[in-house]
Design a protein around this motif. Structure first.
Motif: not given
Lengths: 182, 1176
Positions: B44-52
């Motif tokens: 989730h951290c990574e997905m958050n980062t990618w999306l942001a």
């Protein structure tokens, strides 16, 4: 010589630019949420810029900025809690998380390429929420108000959307790998 | 909540607010503990980062020369120079463009963010919410498997509510909360919105009116009478998976009829009721409806009438007597009993029926029959369970149960004595024996287990069993957290637990076949009426043996010949040693260059070991056996490092094959004809190694410095066919392992005699030269050794054992109170090492309070359970007895009368029976008489299409119940019908036929002093005892019992499964027990009906086994089968002779073998008929 430098004025400017995603990622891992990570990234960028003269050219800007980010994060955690308290992660856990993150990093690059495919597959309302939150940078409350639901529901919606994307990326990644093997 | 659910929850929360200290600690703990959660977090951290990052929504603010200082607010919308976040990959660019495009098109039509009702991509019409209400009920928003089997808890596997549904009531009947709504809410909602405070979500509880109608910040879950204001309703019918309840990830689904019921219930005012089973039963009015035999019929008829069902006619008398016999004794009626009943029935059916009930209730087999379900509930077994699963002795308790039923012990006494017999004033040994009920749980003595943890497990098992058996409460659910469905907190659980946590048991106990403490020596409670006949039978058998001379000449000739042949052609054949292994830790050992085994550094303590040797036979002549030779240590000249200074062997097993095998193949073992040794120490005879149990051992004489042991195969092993030989040697007690040995094959005849030197010297001389004393020596040898006298010796041994069972004291495990009872604490998450508050014994607050002046004892608990105030005990007891006779309880979930339990099919009848039961003085036989006297019980069990349509599971009992016989009764029937059955009651469990390798497969064969590690089949009458006496070894249930769904007795079972599988036919066709029964039945049939022709005999056989005559098509089919089999066996007399010798009972050679074989096939077929295996 100045002509050789592209758009950016200061050599650090490019470095900071390149460090954005890794540092944001780091902050998300530290805080567990994007909103705080974004705020901290802003503050980190400011500090980095202010202290740009202390940056040794040739050293790793990401590492340098991470140190700054970490300090901001420590200060911020105290502020958020309004009392003397430890941050979300203790040192042990932070190390565990970073170690695991590094293990995963290689795979992550390939997975990230698949994100576009997966965004397409999201149910509409989940994709809308992603757009609102990440692209339009709306807060949970704003998104919630507009749709008549509470922030918790929006947080859950976003969480489900992310989980769908994670699952989808993993699945696609496996399929791609199978093709490569074939 | 599992780790992933937890981390998901934290992630959602972190998006909204910082965590509190406690929360943070839990969060950190989770991440540190669970790699799964860690990865989910990073995902989730990574997905958050990618999306942001991909969105570009964040930007760095940098502007020419103006650099905001730290205190200056940073404005996102400011007109600074923006550095877009670096974009790493091409795909992310695409991602942005996709989102961008969508935003553009979207914003054209709808500047606001989406809402499900206006989302053009969904199919639901854009209508106001009100009109959606009915549509949602009609539409199937999701298609899920309607036969879902996942219970919300995932742990206790109750039959799903749909397993045996009671027919739906007429649609205009007012909705009743307990009957219609609670089961639905309990199954689908209470897990998160029930009594458990800690697991509760959204602060909502739906198990009380107060909780359901509480205002939760503007929304109310249930507004009685107002569907549209009830948030719960909207959530139930939502087509938005984020709002839908139950949430999709729970895999729980409400069916349309369930939704309709909830809808009607809310509309009708959402009336809540207290849980029915927690309110004391009141005797209801008996509905009067037509001609009825007794009150039961009144209730059953009235309910059936509601559904438009009419009761079935009485079954025919042949069916009735078979049904009643099986139900009351677990045995079929004899041929004579059937005819006696038919005659009496013709005269006066009611009197005949009542007399039959009397006769069967007074049969000693009644107690055996009733004991079977009780043993399931009490998890009775003959071994301790867990990994080693060694033997225990609890049959005195089992016999107490049988006797209690036979004596018609009132149920309250039955319960009190089993829970707290030891605490009764002047408790008798029998009352103390009864407390074995709560010692039947599994027990371990395995090294490395933690005694405190074991003790916690034992007490938890007692709580689970006691609460399910007597109270119909799943208290075990509250061991780790508040009960999810019933009002039982974790604290109340441990208060109940403390009743069972005060005995002097030990956490590591029960090895060597010795009962774990506390135990007592007690005598059997069984009547000793058979003693006189046992004694005279024994005396006669002993005399017969002592006087026996029949066959002594033949025996002597053979023995003398053997002795003269000793050593003829004997030659050692060296084997190639391929491998040497030991399952335990004997120290350092190796294979020396000459192929011998050498333990160079034996362990100091221990020395009880097994060694597996893998060999290759040299090509050439088949070997006749093996010799194990032992050598002294080259340095100290000792045979072993231990005190005995000698090898001590309990058994040797071997197998041969065409591939190298490190382990002996237990299903293909070589048989040994005999064993001998160079010498023996006292009575430690070489023949003992042929018995695979660890009971007796061989040890050489003290002065024998080069001992050897020789085992002769019953068939030579041919190296051309099976060149690989594996030999397992057990040095079966501590200090038994020698230093140095080797194993070789041999040709010719063993050099050693099986007799002592004195015996041998007599035997080698001519009989005419014997003195009278020498003559006696030979006679004794004959009587002790001759194979022809083995059946007689077995009979004597069995009779002696039986007399001891009835006259001597035996060990049995019991309950007691330790001098210093253990304290009981609430255990955090049920962990034995995480004590919280100290608690004292008490019962759940939701039930009537426990009366005790001082600290409550188990006796107080037992009295509380059997008080007439207790709303559960009587209902649970009558329901279980009902289940015996109708297959399903009035409450199908007989162990769960809580919220997850089923609403009774006939609540008034249940209450009527419960009150009647208590008022009768808890008289079980009287209750049973009432049940089997009803016309409901006596109905024909055939079903018509209407009944199958309306009530497929016969919950309304408009027809008689029919079900497959229980495992035990399937076998008992075959034994009874063949005449093999030995109807003795009680005693130690027996070991009838079963494949010999089974126990070895799972046991610690050879490496533990625990008993019951190797199966040794019983002989003589013990092969033919009723099946409830068949040994229950928990880790290896008897295959014939398991095939017919007998439980393995690891834990309390209140309802057996009833399956039909092909394995069952393989058992009833091929198991020696059944094959033997068929051939013995056939031999008797031929003997008893010499004058009948085939047709008549077929009819007689059919009638004897099924209780009725065959119709013409059945008779024709059998006749044609008979003629096929006859022509087959006429051409296969070898096969015929083999068939009529299956099993150990002597073949009847007075009848032609072929005819016996043919009729054996007919009998076997008849024993396999569905009708035979079913109680109609």
């Amino acid at each position: 010589m100045k002509a050789l430098q592209p758009e950016n004025d200061h050599p650090l400017e490019t470095e900071i630019e390149r460090a954005q995603v890794p540092v944001l990622g780091y902050l998300v891992r530290l805080t567990g949420n994007l909103a705080d990570a974004r705020d901290l990234l802003q503050a980190t960028n400011l500090t980095a810029w202010e202290k740009r003269d202390s940056f040794e050219t040739g050293s790793n800007a990401v590492v340098w900025m991470r140190t700054i980010a970490r300090n901001h994060y420590r200060n911020a955690s105290r502020r958020w809690q309004r009392r003397k308290t430890v941050p979300l992660l203790d040192t042990d856990l932070e190390q565990m998380i970073e170690a695991r993150h590094e293990e995963r990093e290689q795979e992550d690059a390939r997975k990230r390429r698949l994100l576009a495919v997966c965004l397409e597959k999201l149910p509409n309302r989940q994709r809308d929420a992603i757009e609102n939150y990440y692209l339009s940078s709306r807060t949970l409350e704003e998104i919630g108000d507009a749709s008549g639901r509470n922030p918790n529901a929006i947080a859950q919606l976003l969480h489900r959307a992310r989980q769908n994307l994670i699952d989808c990326v993993k699945k696609e990644s496996h399929q791609n790998r199978d093709h490569e093997i074939l | 909540m599992n780790d992933l659910e937890s981390i998901d929850r934290w992630l959602c929360l972190l998006d909204q607010r910082p965590l509190t200290d406690t929360e943070r600690a839990e969060f950190q703990d989770l991440l540190k503990r669970s790699p799964e959660a860690m990865d989910r977090y990073l995902d989730h951290c990574e997905m958050n980062t990618w999306l942001a990052a991909g969105s570009g929504g964040d930007a760095i603010q940098l502007e020419g020369n103006h650099h905001p200082t730290a205190g200056e607010p940073v404005s996102r919308a400011g007109k600074q120079k923006l550095i877009p976040i670096a974009i790493g990959t091409v795909a992310a660019v695409i991602a942005i463009s996709v989102i961008g495009e969508r935003i553009l098109t979207k914003q054209d039509s709808d500047p606001e963010i989406s809402d499900s009702t206006t989302d053009a991509t969904t199919n639901s019409p854009m209508e106001p919410k009100n009109s959606l209400v009915d549509l949602a009920v009609v539409d199937q928003p999701r298609e899920k498997d309607p036969w879902k089997v996942i219970n919300a808890t995932g742990s206790v596997k109750h039959p799903g509510l749909k397993d045996k549904p009671i027919p739906v009531v007429a649609s205009d009947r007012p909705v009743k909360f307990n009957r219609d709504i609670r089961p639905i809410l309990s199954e689908t909602c209470f897990h998160c919105h029930g009594p458990d405070e800690h697991g509760r979500r959204a602060d909502l509880r739906l198990d009380s009116l107060e909780g359901a109608t509480a205002d939760l910040g503007g929304t109310v879950a249930i507004v009685p009478g107002d569907l549209t204001k009830s948030e719960a309703w909207w959530r139930i019918i939502s087509d938005d998976e984020d709002e839908l309840m139950p949430p999709p990830e729970s895999h729980l689904v409400l069916t349309e009829p369930q939704k309709q019921l909830i809808k009607r219930w809310i509309e009708e005012g959402a009336e809540y009721e207290g849980h029915w089973a927690f309110e004391a039963p009141v005797r209801p009015q008996v509905p009067s409806s037509g001609a009825i035999k007794n009150e039961i019929d009144g209730f059953i008829r009235a309910r059936a009438a509601e559904e438009g069902l009419t009761m079935s006619a009485e079954a025919n008398p042949r069916t009735l007597i078979r049904r009643l016999s099986f139900d009351l004794t677990g045995l079929p009626p004899t041929h004579d009993e059937v005819f006696a009943f038919l005659n009496a029935y013709e005269n006066d059916s009611e009197a005949a029926w009542q007399n039959a009930i009397d006769r069967l209730l007074n049969s000693p087999h009644f107690g055996e029959r009733m004991a079977v379900p009780w043993l399931d509930q009490a998890r009775y077994a003959d071994t301790n369970g867990y990994s080693i699963d060694g033997g225990r002795h609890m049959w005195l308790w089992r016999d107490w149960v049988i006797q209690a039923y036979n004596e018609n012990k009132p149920f309250d006494e039955f319960a009190i004595e089993q829970i707290a017999g030891d605490l009764l004033p002047n408790a008798t040994p029998a009352q103390i024996t009864a407390t074995g009920f709560n010692r039947n749980h599994m027990i371990t003595h395995e090294g490395g287990t933690i005694p405190e943890e074991n003790l916690t497990n034992y007490a938890a098992d007692r709580v689970k069993t006691t609460s399910e058996v007597f109270l119909g409460l799943t208290m075990a659910c509250a061991q780790c957290h508040d009960h999810k469905y019933d009002p039982i907190s974790i604290r109340e659980y441990y208060e109940f637990f403390s009743f069972f946590n005060e005995l002097s048991d030990k956490g590591n106990d029960g090895n060597r076949g010795v009962n774990a403490v506390p135990n007592i020596m007690a005598e059997s409670v069984l009547p000793d009426t058979e003693l006189p006949s046992l004694r005279s039978e024994l005396a006669a058998a002993e005399t017969a043996l002592h006087e026996s001379e029949d066959g002594i000449e033949e025996w002597l000739a053979e023995v003398q010949n053997n002795e003269q042949q000793l050593g003829s052609g004997f030659e050692i054949i060296e084997l190639e040693t391929l491998d040497l292994t030991a399952p335990n830790r004997p120290g350092v050992f190796e294979i020396l260059d000459d192929g011998s085994a050498f333990v160079s550094e034996p362990v100091l303590r221990g020395g009880m070991n097994a060694f597996s040797h893998a060999f290759k036979l040299p090509a050439g002549t088949p070997v006749n056996g093996i010799r194990i030779r032992f050598f002294p240590h080259p340095e100290d000249n000792r045979l072993s490092a231990y005190e005995a200074n000698a090898p001590i062997i309990s058994t040797v097993v071997a197998s041969a094959g065409d591939q190298e095998a490190k382990q002996v193949e237990h299903y293909n073992q070589l048989q040994f004809a005999h064993s001998s040794a160079s010498s023996q120490f006292e009575t430690m005879d070489a023949k003992h190694v042929l018995d695979e149990r660890n009971l007796h051992l061989w040890r050489p004489a003290v002065d024998d410095k080069k001992p050897h042991l020789t085992l002769t195969f019953d068939q030579p092993v041919n190296p051309e066919e099976t060149p690989f030989l594996t030999v397992l040697v057990f040095f079966g007690q501590n200090g038994a392992t020698p230093y140095h040995w080797r194993i070789d094959g041999f040709l010719g005849t063993d050099t050693d005699s099986q007799f002592t030197q004195e015996e041998q010297s007599v035997l080698l001389r001519d009989a005419t030269s014997w003195s009278p004393e020498e003559r006696d020596i030979v006679r004794d040898l004959f009587r002790n050794e001759a194979e022809s006298l083995e059946p007689l010796r077995i009979r004597i041994a069995n009779l002696r054992e039986r007399i001891e069972v009835l006259t001597k004291a035996h060990s049995t495990m019991v309950m007691d109170t330790a001098p210093k009872p253990r304290d009981t604490f609430v255990l955090d998450r049920g962990q034995y090492d995480a004590p919280l508050d100290k608690v004292s014994p008490s019962t759940p607050a939701t039930l009537p309070s426990l009366e005790s002046k001082e600290k409550a004892t188990r006796l107080d608990l037992a009295k509380w359970m059997t008080s007439t105030e207790n709303p559960l005990t009587a209902r649970v007891a009558v329901n279980r007895i009902w289940q015996v006779f109708f297959g399903t309880g009035l409450v199908a979930t007989t162990a769960d009368f809580g919220s997850q339990g089923e609403w009774p099919s006939h609540p008034e009848l249940l209450d009527w029976l419960a009150v009647e039961f208590m008022e009768s003085g808890w008289d079980q036989k009287s209750l049973i008489r009432k049940i089997v006297s009803s016309s409901t019980y006596r109905q024909d069990s055939a079903s018509n299409p209407e009944q199958r349509e309306k009530d497929p599971n016969n919950r309304l009992l408009a027809r008689g119940p029919r079900f497959r016989l229980a495992a035990e009764f399937v076998r008992d029937q075959a034994l009874a019908k063949s005449g093999l059955l030995v109807p003795r009651i009680g005693g130690p469990s027996v070991q009838p036929y079963q494949p010999a390798g089974l126990w070895k497969e799972v046991s610690h064969f050879g490496s533990t002093p625990a008993t019951k590690q190797v199966f040794v089949q019983d002989r003589g009458e013990k092969l033919y005892r009723r099946s409830l006496y068949t040994i229950v070894k928990r880790t290896s249930p008897h295959p014939a019992m398991a095939a017919f769904d007998a439980p393995n007795r690891e834990m309390c079972i209140t309802e057996r499964g009833v399956t039909n599988t092909p394995l069952q036919a393989l058992v009833t066709l091929n198991d020696p027990q059944f094959a033997e029964a068929a051939r013995v039945f056939a031999a008797r049939l031929l003997k008893d009906s010499p004058t009948l022709d085939d047709e008549q005999r077929i009819s007689l056989a059919f009638e004897k086994i099924t209780g009725r005559a065959p119709d013409s098509s059945e008779a024709n089919a059998l006749a044609s089968f008979l003629s096929d089999e006859r022509s087959r066996f006429q051409n296969d007399t070898v096969g015929a002779n083999a068939l009529i010798r299956v099993g150990e009972s002597p073949a009847d050679d007075s009848q032609p073998a072929v005819e016996q074989a043919v009729w054996t096939q007919i009998s076997s077929l008849l024993f396999n008929l569905s009708e035979t295996l079913t109680r109609l």
